[in-house]
Design an enzyme around this catalytic site. Structure first.
Site, PDB file in Angstrom:
ATOM      1  N   ASP A  52     -14.007  -1.735  65.745  1.00 54.65           N
ATOM      2  CA  ASP A  52     -15.324  -1.605  66.374  1.00 54.65           C
ATOM      3  C   ASP A  52     -16.346  -1.496  65.248  1.00 54.65           C
ATOM      4  O   ASP A  52     -15.987  -1.534  64.068  1.00 54.65           O
ATOM      5  CB  ASP A  52     -15.385  -0.404  67.327  1.00 54.65           C
ATOM      6  CG  ASP A  52     -16.297  -0.685  68.517  1.00 54.65           C
ATOM      7  OD1 ASP A  52     -17.489  -0.986  68.290  1.00 54.65           O
ATOM      8  OD2 ASP A  52     -15.835  -0.607  69.668  1.00 54.65           O
ATOM      9  N   HIS A  97     -17.497 -10.374  79.316  1.00 57.60           N
ATOM     10  CA  HIS A  97     -18.515 -10.411  80.372  1.00 57.60           C
ATOM     11  C   HIS A  97     -19.896 -10.033  79.844  1.00 57.60           C
ATOM     12  O   HIS A  97     -20.895 -10.226  80.533  1.00 57.60           O
ATOM     13  CB  HIS A  97     -18.118  -9.547  81.568  1.00 57.60           C
ATOM     14  CG  HIS A  97     -18.243  -8.074  81.354  1.00 57.60           C
ATOM     15  ND1 HIS A  97     -18.356  -7.193  82.398  1.00 57.60           N
ATOM     16  CD2 HIS A  97     -18.260  -7.319  80.243  1.00 57.60           C
ATOM     17  CE1 HIS A  97     -18.451  -5.955  81.928  1.00 57.60           C
ATOM     18  NE2 HIS A  97     -18.382  -6.019  80.629  1.00 57.60           N
TER      19      HIS A  97
END
Length: 196
Positions: A52, A97
């Site tokens: 991350d 998404h």
């Protein structure tokens, strides 16, 4: 850890995929590592890396229980840059998404420098409903999420038949395996294999 009605526990993935042949797992955009930690707790043979942005990776590493150090590690990585780690599985949970097709294609292309033949990509996302499932509560939630993604990020939830095309557009060496929705789950397990 508690999960809201809009989320689901890591066990929905962990219990619905064959992990026996997986030795190395990279959770790309994996936040504080709930999936990797759950996986490492159930399958001690799997070495997990959570990637991350730096601040999130550092925080995840600081929270990691002592017993998992050495089997779960955290690394700073931006998924729009080349993937530096070779692994058996690259996992994306609710990442695609948030992005339009051109950015999703770039994310998949940035994996290529590290991909070995047979490496798998697992995308864990909601899929838009078909007409025969349109009235279910889950379908309504997926449609609301799709509208929200479009309004906020110019992104989208995708239909099941859009996934093979997304992989193909990223690189013809990706072979789309399929998508399955575990019983009781809200996300689908979408998979492709690198045949390069």
């Amino acid at each position: 850890m508690l999960f809201s009605k809009e989320d689901e526990p890591p066990s929905m993935l962990i219990n619905n995929y064959d992990w026996d042949s997986v030795q190395t797992f990279v959770d790309v955009g994996g936040s504080h590592g709930s999936i990797a930690i759950g996986l490492a707790n159930h399958f001690p043979h799997i070495q997990c890396t959570v990637q991350d942005l730096p601040e999130t990776a550092n925080e995840g590493a600081s929270r990691l229980q002592e017993s998992l150090k050495g089997r779960v590690d955290f690394a700073a990585h931006d998924f729009f840059t080349p993937q530096p780690i070779e692994a058996d599985v690259y996992y994306f949970r609710s990442i695609f998404h948030n992005w339009s097709d051109k950015y999703c294609i770039k994310i998949l292309q940035m994996l290529i420098p590290a991909l070995k033949k047979g490496a798998r990509v697992i995308i864990h996302e909601r899929i838009l409903p078909t007409l025969d499932t349109l009235n279910s509560l889950d379908a309504k939630r997926a449609i609301k999420m799709d509208i929200g993604m479009l309004q906020l990020l110019n992104a989208q939830q995708r239909e099941q038949d859009e996934w093979p095309e997304l992989f193909r557009r990223a690189d013809a060496r990706y072979r789309y395996v399929g998508a399955k929705k575990p019983a009781g789950g809200i996300r689908w397990i979408i998979e492709a294999i690198w045949e390069g």
